[in-house]
Design a protein around this motif. Structure first.
Motif, PDB file in Angstrom:
ATOM      1  N   GLU A  75      54.958  40.931  44.926  1.00 57.48           N
ATOM      2  CA  GLU A  75      54.654  39.532  45.341  1.00 57.48           C
ATOM      3  C   GLU A  75      53.654  39.251  46.038  1.00 57.48           C
ATOM      4  OE1 GLU A  75      58.871  36.680  45.364  1.00 57.48           O
ATOM      5  OE2 GLU A  75      57.894  38.560  46.790  1.00 57.48           O
ATOM      6  N   ILE A  76      52.938  38.732  46.618  1.00 57.73           N
ATOM      7  CA  ILE A  76      51.496  38.535  47.466  1.00 57.73           C
ATOM      8  C   ILE A  76      52.027  37.180  48.996  1.00 57.73           C
ATOM      9  CG2 ILE A  76      49.170  38.006  48.486  1.00 57.73           C
ATOM     10  CD1 ILE A  76      48.956  38.813  45.506  1.00 57.73           C
ATOM     11  N   TYR A  77      51.828  37.532  49.959  1.00 54.11           N
ATOM     12  CA  TYR A  77      52.278  36.120  50.879  1.00 54.11           C
ATOM     13  C   TYR A  77      50.983  35.612  51.338  1.00 54.11           C
ATOM     14  CZ  TYR A  77      54.512  34.736  55.263  1.00 54.11           C
ATOM     15  OH  TYR A  77      55.268  33.926  55.388  1.00 54.11           O
ATOM     16  N   CYS A  78      51.802  34.138  50.858  1.00 55.11           N
ATOM     17  CA  CYS A  78      50.986  33.335  50.950  1.00 55.11           C
ATOM     18  C   CYS A  78      51.274  32.205  52.569  1.00 55.11           C
ATOM     19  CB  CYS A  78      51.788  31.711  50.085  1.00 55.11           C
ATOM     20  SG  CYS A  78      49.987  30.615  50.485  1.00 55.11           S
ATOM     21  N   LEU A  79      49.900  32.451  52.922  1.00 62.83           N
ATOM     22  CA  LEU A  79      49.901  32.195  54.141  1.00 62.83           C
ATOM     23  C   LEU A  79      49.771  30.225  54.670  1.00 62.83           C
ATOM     24  CD1 LEU A  79      46.817  34.476  55.439  1.00 62.83           C
ATOM     25  CD2 LEU A  79      49.259  34.509  56.324  1.00 62.83           C
ATOM     26  N   ARG A  80      49.602  29.883  53.690  1.00 64.28           N
ATOM     27  CA  ARG A  80      49.529  28.654  54.297  1.00 64.28           C
ATOM     28  C   ARG A  80      50.900  27.790  54.008  1.00 64.28           C
ATOM     29  NH1 ARG A  80      45.797  24.544  50.633  1.00 64.28           N
ATOM     30  NH2 ARG A  80      43.535  25.681  52.244  1.00 64.28           N
ATOM     31  N   CYS A  81      51.398  28.524  52.601  1.00 67.08           N
ATOM     32  CA  CYS A  81      52.804  28.419  52.219  1.00 67.08           C
ATOM     33  C   CYS A  81      54.288  28.984  53.228  1.00 67.08           C
ATOM     34  CB  CYS A  81      53.372  28.422  50.471  1.00 67.08           C
ATOM     35  SG  CYS A  81      52.008  28.066  49.286  1.00 67.08           S
ATOM     36  N   ARG A  82      53.639  29.943  53.861  1.00 63.27           N
ATOM     37  CA  ARG A  82      54.237  30.547  54.659  1.00 63.27           C
ATOM     38  C   ARG A  82      55.894  31.808  53.782  1.00 63.27           C
ATOM     39  NH1 ARG A  82      53.677  29.750  60.721  1.00 63.27           N
ATOM     40  NH2 ARG A  82      52.078  29.008  60.519  1.00 63.27           N
ATOM     41  N   GLY A 106      44.361  37.423  44.149  1.00 58.46           N
ATOM     42  CA  GLY A 106      44.698  36.040  43.645  1.00 58.46           C
ATOM     43  C   GLY A 106      45.198  34.788  44.031  1.00 58.46           C
ATOM     44  N   LEU A 107      45.386  33.490  43.211  1.00 56.57           N
ATOM     45  CA  LEU A 107      45.825  32.447  44.008  1.00 56.57           C
ATOM     46  C   LEU A 107      46.993  32.308  44.008  1.00 56.57           C
ATOM     47  CD1 LEU A 107      43.373  30.327  41.446  1.00 56.57           C
ATOM     48  CD2 LEU A 107      42.906  31.142  43.947  1.00 56.57           C
ATOM     49  N   HIS A 112      47.534  26.735  45.617  1.00 53.34           N
ATOM     50  CA  HIS A 112      46.573  27.508  44.932  1.00 53.34           C
ATOM     51  C   HIS A 112      45.391  27.642  46.203  1.00 53.34           C
ATOM     52  CE1 HIS A 112      47.201  25.300  41.165  1.00 53.34           C
ATOM     53  NE2 HIS A 112      47.701  24.150  42.026  1.00 53.34           N
ATOM     54  N   SER A 113      45.959  28.310  46.603  1.00 51.58           N
ATOM     55  CA  SER A 113      45.028  28.904  47.709  1.00 51.58           C
ATOM     56  C   SER A 113      44.641  30.742  47.481  1.00 51.58           C
ATOM     57  CB  SER A 113      44.708  28.876  49.645  1.00 51.58           C
ATOM     58  OG  SER A 113      46.711  29.506  49.511  1.00 51.58           O
ATOM     59  N   VAL A 114      43.653  31.321  48.297  1.00 53.49           N
ATOM     60  CA  VAL A 114      43.441  32.502  48.074  1.00 53.49           C
ATOM     61  C   VAL A 114      44.069  33.449  48.293  1.00 53.49           C
ATOM     62  CG1 VAL A 114      42.360  34.389  47.684  1.00 53.49           C
ATOM     63  CG2 VAL A 114      40.959  32.327  47.214  1.00 53.49           C
ATOM     64  N   ILE A 115      45.521  34.150  47.965  1.00 59.35           N
ATOM     65  CA  ILE A 115      45.922  35.425  48.771  1.00 59.35           C
ATOM     66  C   ILE A 115      45.273  36.289  48.586  1.00 59.35           C
ATOM     67  CG2 ILE A 115      48.196  33.731  48.267  1.00 59.35           C
ATOM     68  CD1 ILE A 115      48.868  35.332  46.114  1.00 59.35           C
ATOM     69  N   ASN A 116      46.145  37.570  49.455  1.00 60.28           N
ATOM     70  CA  ASN A 116      45.247  39.092  49.244  1.00 60.28           C
ATOM     71  C   ASN A 116      46.467  39.557  49.677  1.00 60.28           C
ATOM     72  OD1 ASN A 116      42.589  38.665  49.343  1.00 60.28           O
ATOM     73  ND2 ASN A 116      42.887  37.173  51.148  1.00 60.28           N
TER      74      ASN A 116
END
Length: 155
Positions: A75-82, A106-107, A112-116
């Motif tokens: 998993e990758i943490y999405c900053l927008r979705c938190r 990834g996305l 659909h934001s970029v996640i790192n």
């Protein structure tokens, strides 16, 4: 958006009033009063309401710990979705940063934001079992590319 407060600003050997806590963390007095309603213990029932520094620090540390979200290996943490998310269609690109580490890009499947995420090269083989990892390679010079540039006038 909630403001992050640093629990270490509270001195453990001091007593604070509601106004002192509000000034210390830069929040409104009603925010401190809502913390009291949520379980921040008071010294006694008398006025002014006094809060022990050690209790204040412990309460804020516990509140911060409850908000933390750990990612699993895939998993990758999405900053927008938190929230931790698995990349859309299980596809990520690997960008090498050094000999021992790199970055997965990834996305987010929801926004659909970029996640790192930064990863170790040793763990890349284990990640490839679950995620489709592509390692893009770029030409060193544009004139060695077989495709014409987008802004080219040549046909």
């Amino acid at each position: 958006m909630p403001k992050l407060v640093n629990p270490n600003l509270a001195k453990i050997h001091r007593n604070y009033t509601v106004e002192d806590v509000a000034a210390l963390f830069g929040v409104h007095k009603n925010t401190v009063r809502s913390w009291i309603k949520c379980g921040l213990p008071l010294l006694d029932d008398r006025r002014p309401s006094l809060i022990l520094g050690v209790e204040l620090r412990g309460f804020l540390q516990k509140k911060r710990q409850l908000r933390k979200r750990r990612c699993t290996r895939f998993e990758i943490y999405c900053l927008r979705c938190r929230a931790p998310k698995r990349p859309a269609e299980n596809m990520v690109d690997y960008s090498r940063l050094s000999e021992s580490s790199g970055r997965l890009i990834g996305l987010c499947p929801d926004c659909h934001s970029v996640i790192n995420r930064y990863v170790n090269v040793a763990s890349l083989a284990e990640i490839r079992v679950v995620l489709d990892v592509s390692i893009p390679t770029a030409e060193k010079h544009i004139n060695k590319s077989s495709a014409l540039p987008v802004n080219s006038d040549f046909s």
